[in-house]
Scaffold this active site. Structure first.
Site, PDB file in Angstrom:
ATOM      1  N   LYS A 188      -1.519   9.136   5.346  1.00 10.19           N
ATOM      2  CA  LYS A 188      -0.971  10.468   5.105  1.00 10.19           C
ATOM      3  C   LYS A 188      -2.080  11.457   4.725  1.00 10.19           C
ATOM      4  O   LYS A 188      -2.918  11.759   5.530  1.00 10.19           O
ATOM      5  CB  LYS A 188       0.128  10.373   4.042  1.00 10.19           C
ATOM      6  CG  LYS A 188       1.063   9.155   4.233  1.00 10.19           C
ATOM      7  CD  LYS A 188       1.905   9.236   5.499  1.00 10.19           C
ATOM      8  CE  LYS A 188       2.635   7.934   5.854  1.00 10.19           C
ATOM      9  NZ  LYS A 188       3.450   7.354   4.814  1.00 10.19           N
ATOM     10  N   ARG A 207     -14.147  -9.979   7.499  1.00 13.79           N
ATOM     11  CA  ARG A 207     -12.866  -9.913   6.795  1.00 13.79           C
ATOM     12  C   ARG A 207     -13.121  -9.738   5.298  1.00 13.79           C
ATOM     13  O   ARG A 207     -12.379  -9.073   4.599  1.00 13.79           O
ATOM     14  CB  ARG A 207     -12.005 -11.156   7.067  1.00 13.79           C
ATOM     15  CG  ARG A 207     -10.738 -11.207   6.222  1.00 13.79           C
ATOM     16  CD  ARG A 207      -9.592 -12.040   6.819  1.00 13.79           C
ATOM     17  NE  ARG A 207     -10.027 -13.241   7.478  1.00 13.79           N
ATOM     18  CZ  ARG A 207     -10.438 -14.361   6.852  1.00 13.79           C
ATOM     19  NH1 ARG A 207     -10.445 -14.429   5.545  1.00 13.79           N
ATOM     20  NH2 ARG A 207     -10.821 -15.409   7.559  1.00 13.79           N
TER      21      ARG A 207
HETATM   22  C1  LIG Z   1       3.977   6.058   4.566  1.00 15.21           C
HETATM   23  C2  LIG Z   1       4.223   5.629   3.191  1.00 15.21           C
HETATM   24  C3  LIG Z   1       4.040   4.295   2.804  1.00 15.21           C
HETATM   25  C4  LIG Z   1       3.640   3.205   3.777  1.00 15.21           C
HETATM   26  O1  LIG Z   1       2.370   3.398   4.318  1.00 15.21           O
HETATM   27  P1  LIG Z   1       1.940   2.950   5.798  1.00 15.21           P
HETATM   28  O2  LIG Z   1       0.537   3.422   5.888  1.00 15.21           O
HETATM   29  O3  LIG Z   1       2.871   3.596   6.765  1.00 15.21           O
HETATM   30  O4  LIG Z   1       2.066   1.454   5.844  1.00 15.21           O
HETATM   31  C5  LIG Z   1       4.255   3.975   1.478  1.00 15.21           C
HETATM   32  N1  LIG Z   1       4.646   4.920   0.578  1.00 15.21           N
HETATM   33  C6  LIG Z   1       4.843   6.190   0.924  1.00 15.21           C
HETATM   34  C7  LIG Z   1       5.276   7.171  -0.112  1.00 15.21           C
HETATM   35  C8  LIG Z   1       4.654   6.594   2.235  1.00 15.21           C
HETATM   36  O5  LIG Z   1       4.869   7.872   2.568  1.00 15.21           O
END
Ligand SMILES: *Cc1c(COP(=O)(O)O)cnc(C)c1O
Length: 379
Positions: free
Chosen positions: A195, A46
């Site tokens: 993303k 962790r």
């Molecule tokens: C997807 C997203 C998040 C959150 O991220 P996760 O990996 O889904 O927890 C935060 N900010 C933006 C702009 C996003 O597109």
């Protein structure tokens, strides 16, 4: 070092025990110690893991920062930043940001006594006006999700410095290839690595990057104390994703521009929100702080009804109807009922997020196929 070389080599050194060119997936929970307290810098996974360490170094390098920290998701990274604060502290946040961030702020942290003020950060004066003696943090996102509004990072950073408050920038939409907020004066950069950084729609992860050592210590303490750490397999996937970030982003930008121009010329399309149009209100600032305009955009239809929007959303064959963004495959999304459903309708409409708005994450397929697909769906 130029970006392409940096992305391919960031964080990864050949494995000292085998020479493996790719960092191995250290799938372990603990590390054997030679004697009590005598170890190789790793005690319990962790707190430290070599695959995660390689990725955290990569995160720092690609955002021109000194330190990187990886989290189990983007919202876990955001959660860690807010945990720097105490009851009574105030946060100034953008009124047009990722729905999950808004939900975390309003539904989780507000009840612990942290106060959030939402302002239109595209005008930096609104941020100055909202600062009080209790303000500890400014949270911005640029370009925003899904309306592609642009906030001047350097201008907000100057306001934050003067007031002695932290500035955190959610840089998910731009990716480090297009924008580096630390270079513009931000204190912390946050990404949903789910993303563009992962880039292949196969992992959930988040990260924070910073330059200040004491900030790194506080956030590392939160990371290990609260435990929202990603597993080694997920770290490996993001490490691999980063190696092709530049090539993917180049294509996202090229395809994005072609699709945005196609939509703008389409007789049935109403507004197109893409920050690369010269008449976009944020164009000048975007051109100054970004290296390109990316593949994210939103549009409305002239027939501004939910039914028509739903018909388009259900008719695409290459664009997949799904939440998320930034992967190699193109996605189409209905913010009002999907990604932004957690924002009250009144609040949404007030900010321009109408019921018929459609968001695209333009992938890296052949642009001709993408245009043909939208053409048949819009009709
Ligand atoms: C997807 C997203 C998040 C959150 O991220 P996760 O990996 O889904 O927890 C935060 N900010 C933006 C702009 C996003 O597109």
């Amino acid at each position: 070092m130029k970006l392409a070389t940096k992305y391919i080599h960031a964080g990864t050194e050949p494995d000292p025990s085998t020479g493996a060119i790719m960092t191995p997936i250290f799938q372990t929970s603990t590390y054997v110690q030679e004697a009590p307290g005598v170890n190789k810098g790793y005690e319990y996974a962790r707190s430290q893991n070599p695959t995660r360490k390689a990725l955290e170094d990569a995160y720092a390098q690609i955002e021109n920062g000194k330190f990187g920290l990886a989290f189990g998701s983007g919202v876990a990274a955001t959660d860690a930043v807010i945990k720097l604060l105490q009851p009574g502290d105030e946060v100034i946040a953008a009124n047009d940001m990722y729905g999950g961030t808004y939900r975390l702020f309003t539904k989780v942290f507000a009840k612990f006594g942290i106060r959030f003020t939402y302002v239109d950060t595209t005008d930096a004066a609104n941020v100055s006006k909202a600062i009080t003696a209790q303000t500890k943090l400014i949270w911005i996102e640029t370009p925003t999700n899904p309306l592609m509004n642009i906030t001047d990072i350097a201008a907000i950073a100057a306001i934050a410095k003067k007031a002695g408050v932290l500035l955190c920038v959610d840089n998910t939409f731009a990716s480090p290839y297009l924008q580096n907020p630390l270079d513009l004066g931000a204190d912390i950069v946050m990404h949903s690595a789910t993303k563009y950084l992962g880039g292949h729609s196969d992992v959930i992860q988040g990260c924070l990057i910073m330059n200040d050592e004491s900030l790194r210590e506080q956030l590392y303490f939160i990371q290990k104390s609260c435990g929202a750490v990603p597993g080694p397999m997920d770290c490996f996937l993001v490490l691999r994703g980063i190696k092709t970030l530049h090539v993917r982003m180049q294509r996202h930008c090229e395809n994005g521009e072609k699709i945005a121009r196609f939509l703008r010329n389409h007789p049935k399309v109403g507004k197109v929100y893409w920050c690369g149009f010269e008449d976009h209100p944020g164009y000048t600032v975007a051109s100054k702080q970004m290296r390109g305009f990316g593949g994210m955009m939103s549009f409305t239809l002239k027939d501004d009804s939910v039914e028509t929007a739903r018909k388009v959303l259900s008719s695409t064959k290459v664009f997949a109807l799904a939440e998320s963004l930034g992967g190699v495959e193109s996605l189409i999304n209905h913010p009002a009922s999907m990604t932004h459903a957690s924002i009250p309708r009144e609040e949404r409409i007030k900010n321009g997020l109408t019921d018929s708005l459609i968001r695209l994450s333009v992938g890296i397929e052949d642009a001709d196929d993408l245009i043909e697909d939208l053409q048949q769906a819009i009709g």
